[in-house]
Design a protein around this motif. Structure first.
Motif, PDB file in Angstrom:
ATOM      1  N   ILE A  58     105.271  57.969  23.357  1.00 49.02           N
ATOM      2  CA  ILE A  58     105.864  59.040  22.919  1.00 49.02           C
ATOM      3  C   ILE A  58     106.862  58.598  21.374  1.00 49.02           C
ATOM      4  O   ILE A  58     106.827  59.544  20.479  1.00 49.02           O
ATOM      5  N   TYR A  59     107.340  57.505  21.586  1.00 50.03           N
ATOM      6  CA  TYR A  59     108.141  56.704  20.469  1.00 50.03           C
ATOM      7  C   TYR A  59     107.184  56.633  19.215  1.00 50.03           C
ATOM      8  O   TYR A  59     107.627  57.082  17.755  1.00 50.03           O
ATOM      9  N   ASP A  60     105.765  56.452  19.491  1.00 50.26           N
ATOM     10  CA  ASP A  60     104.984  56.201  18.221  1.00 50.26           C
ATOM     11  C   ASP A  60     104.817  57.541  17.631  1.00 50.26           C
ATOM     12  O   ASP A  60     104.643  57.594  16.276  1.00 50.26           O
ATOM     13  N   VAL A  61     104.605  58.652  18.422  1.00 48.73           N
ATOM     14  CA  VAL A  61     104.544  60.030  17.795  1.00 48.73           C
ATOM     15  C   VAL A  61     105.705  60.504  16.921  1.00 48.73           C
ATOM     16  O   VAL A  61     105.533  60.916  16.193  1.00 48.73           O
ATOM     17  N   ALA A  62     106.824  60.010  17.493  1.00 50.07           N
ATOM     18  CA  ALA A  62     107.925  60.475  17.104  1.00 50.07           C
ATOM     19  C   ALA A  62     108.487  60.008  15.970  1.00 50.07           C
ATOM     20  O   ALA A  62     109.178  60.603  14.985  1.00 50.07           O
ATOM     21  N   PHE A  63     108.215  58.657  15.802  1.00 51.22           N
ATOM     22  CA  PHE A  63     108.743  58.095  14.486  1.00 51.22           C
ATOM     23  C   PHE A  63     107.744  57.199  13.712  1.00 51.22           C
ATOM     24  O   PHE A  63     107.892  56.864  12.661  1.00 51.22           O
ATOM     25  N   GLY A  64     106.434  57.564  13.895  1.00 59.87           N
ATOM     26  CA  GLY A  64     105.393  56.649  13.460  1.00 59.87           C
ATOM     27  C   GLY A  64     104.724  57.541  12.174  1.00 59.87           C
ATOM     28  O   GLY A  64     103.526  57.555  12.028  1.00 59.87           O
ATOM     29  N   PHE A  65     105.448  58.448  11.426  1.00 60.66           N
ATOM     30  CA  PHE A  65     104.811  59.297  10.684  1.00 60.66           C
ATOM     31  C   PHE A  65     105.029  58.679   9.337  1.00 60.66           C
ATOM     32  O   PHE A  65     104.622  59.456   8.206  1.00 60.66           O
ATOM     33  N   ARG A  66     105.515  57.604   8.990  1.00 56.21           N
ATOM     34  CA  ARG A  66     105.774  57.169   7.473  1.00 56.21           C
ATOM     35  C   ARG A  66     104.474  56.521   7.150  1.00 56.21           C
ATOM     36  O   ARG A  66     103.754  56.163   7.871  1.00 56.21           O
ATOM     37  N   ASP A  67     104.389  56.379   5.645  1.00 59.43           N
ATOM     38  CA  ASP A  67     103.420  55.646   5.208  1.00 59.43           C
ATOM     39  C   ASP A  67     103.541  54.197   5.309  1.00 59.43           C
ATOM     40  O   ASP A  67     104.057  53.489   4.443  1.00 59.43           O
ATOM     41  N   PHE A  68     103.097  53.411   6.231  1.00 60.36           N
ATOM     42  CA  PHE A  68     103.391  52.041   6.438  1.00 60.36           C
ATOM     43  C   PHE A  68     102.664  51.355   5.246  1.00 60.36           C
ATOM     44  O   PHE A  68     103.014  50.171   4.869  1.00 60.36           O
ATOM     45  N   ASP A  69     101.650  51.754   5.074  1.00 60.14           N
ATOM     46  CA  ASP A  69     100.677  51.190   4.074  1.00 60.14           C
ATOM     47  C   ASP A  69     101.298  50.905   2.676  1.00 60.14           C
ATOM     48  O   ASP A  69     101.457  49.754   2.038  1.00 60.14           O
ATOM     49  N   LYS A  70     101.964  51.971   2.499  1.00 58.34           N
ATOM     50  CA  LYS A  70     102.788  52.318   1.132  1.00 58.34           C
ATOM     51  C   LYS A  70     104.036  51.359   1.334  1.00 58.34           C
ATOM     52  O   LYS A  70     104.361  50.694   0.329  1.00 58.34           O
ATOM     53  N   GLU A  71     104.605  51.190   2.453  1.00 51.94           N
ATOM     54  CA  GLU A  71     105.651  50.115   2.502  1.00 51.94           C
ATOM     55  C   GLU A  71     105.481  48.717   2.506  1.00 51.94           C
ATOM     56  O   GLU A  71     106.227  47.954   2.161  1.00 51.94           O
ATOM     57  N   ILE A  72     104.219  48.484   2.970  1.00 49.70           N
ATOM     58  CA  ILE A  72     103.786  47.224   2.633  1.00 49.70           C
ATOM     59  C   ILE A  72     103.591  46.964   1.130  1.00 49.70           C
ATOM     60  O   ILE A  72     103.939  45.722   0.883  1.00 49.70           O
ATOM     61  N   ASP A  73     103.130  48.020   0.440  1.00 52.14           N
ATOM     62  CA  ASP A  73     102.954  47.789  -0.992  1.00 52.14           C
ATOM     63  C   ASP A  73     104.346  47.626  -1.773  1.00 52.14           C
ATOM     64  O   ASP A  73     104.496  46.512  -2.463  1.00 52.14           O
ATOM     65  N   PHE A  74     105.466  47.854  -1.039  1.00 54.05           N
ATOM     66  CA  PHE A  74     106.849  47.879  -1.495  1.00 54.05           C
ATOM     67  C   PHE A  74     107.104  46.482  -1.220  1.00 54.05           C
ATOM     68  O   PHE A  74     107.814  46.005  -1.901  1.00 54.05           O
TER      69      PHE A  74
END
Length: 334
Positions: A58-74
């Motif tokens: 449930i936690y994954d659905v609730a908070f996993g909506f960010r662009d994590f690939d883009k954040e690794i670019d950062f």
């Protein structure tokens, strides 16, 4: 939530949501004290979870909506521009603290970056490993990723898991810093982080934006709420992150934040009453840190502040009107 009187409140977005700061949502008044309430909705199935962190799917659905690939670019950009004592190199290794479902570690491992996800909760660790297995089953090898049990206040990694010389980058994102409930906890954590970093390595921390801290909403116990849909599973998660009336201790700066998940079945029929599959609710103590005090704590741990951003982007200034987070970057200089 069912069984509670609904009120309309103005909410302030918390840093890991990356949502509009001025929104209005409907939230339930009243609160549950003294721990976790499970299966609160009358038609919800009983749940053995003792914490919202014991419900990783449930936690994954609730908070996993960010662009994590883009954040690794950062992160890669930070390491190139701010890392290293004599000019930054590439991001070859990363340690993720309080990793939860290990979103950033998975994104790193897909690029061949050595990634270690540190997480205390056994349900989260098992879920993160399951996600790794699922990705590998699709043909993508994640040999460079490990999920380990550990306390971020006292980081101890198996010798073979830490890269020789230390990590290029250690991250503590999505509000994880709030679980360091005392200054002693914070200094202990950052002292451990320094030991895990290579000379010139970076420590990247995501905190609540100062606008959120000084708006006055904390003293009123105002929270946030949103919903996320998982089409593949046919479910929707209603998330309540803080509730009207939650208590904030002005001396310790600890916010007793009510967090609840309602997992709802999607049947495609708007005329039928939604079926609540699971409800989990918990009061989570969260410490609020300002930028000056966190920088001072970092100095006490011999970490130098080298950058501040308003999001997981090097182009987002902290004072930008679209800034949602406060991202502080520290470096081990020795």
């Amino acid at each position: 939530m069912r069984g509670a009187r609904a009120t309309t409140v103005t909410v302030t977005a918390f840093p890991w949501t990356s949502r509009s700061r001025s929104t209005t949502t409907r939230m339930a008044s009243g609160r549950t004290r003294g721990g976790t309430r499970v299966g609160a909705a009358s038609d919800a199935a009983s749940d053995a979870a003792s914490s919202v962190y014991d419900a990783p799917e449930i936690y994954d659905v609730a908070f996993g909506f960010r662009d994590f690939d883009k954040e690794i670019d950062f992160l890669e950009t930070l390491v190139r521009e701010y890392g290293g004592l004599h000019g930054g190199g590439g991001l070859t290794s990363a340690l993720e603290l309080g990793a939860g479902p290990a979103w950033h570690s998975l994104a790193c491992a897909r690029r061949g970056i050595q990634a270690v996800a540190l997480e205390r909760n056994p349900a989260m660790r098992a879920y993160a490993n399951d996600k790794k297995v699922a990705v590998e089953a699709s043909g993508v090898k994640l040999n460079s990723m490990r999920v380990v049990d550990g306390d971020m206040r006292h980081i101890e990694l198996p010798h073979m898991m830490a890269p020789e010389g230390g990590f290029d980058c250690v991250v503590m994102l999505l509000g994880t810093v709030a679980h360091l409930l005392t200054y002693d906890d914070a200094i202990s954590c950052m002292t451990s982080v320094r030991k895990q970093l290579k000379p010139g390595g970076l420590f990247v921390v995501e905190l609540e934006h100062p606008w959120d801290l000084f708006s006055g909403d904390l003293s009123e116990g105002v929270g946030d709420a949103w919903d996320r849909v998982d089409e593949e599973r046919g479910v929707k998660v209603l998330v309540e992150w803080g509730r009207d009336g939650d208590e904030f201790d002005i001396e310790t700066q600890v916010y007793e934040r009510t967090v609840s998940f309602n997992l709802i079945e999607l049947d495609g029929n708007e005329n039928t009453k939604p079926k609540v599959l699971k409800t989990v609710e918990e009061v989570v103590p969260c410490k609020i840190y300002t930028a000056p005090e966190f920088k001072a704590l970092a100095r006490a741990a011999s970490l130098a502040h080298v950058g501040t951003f308003g999001d997981m982007s090097t182009t987002m200034a902290l004072d930008d009107e679209d800034a949602h987070n406060m991202v502080l970057v520290f470096r081990r200089d020795d």
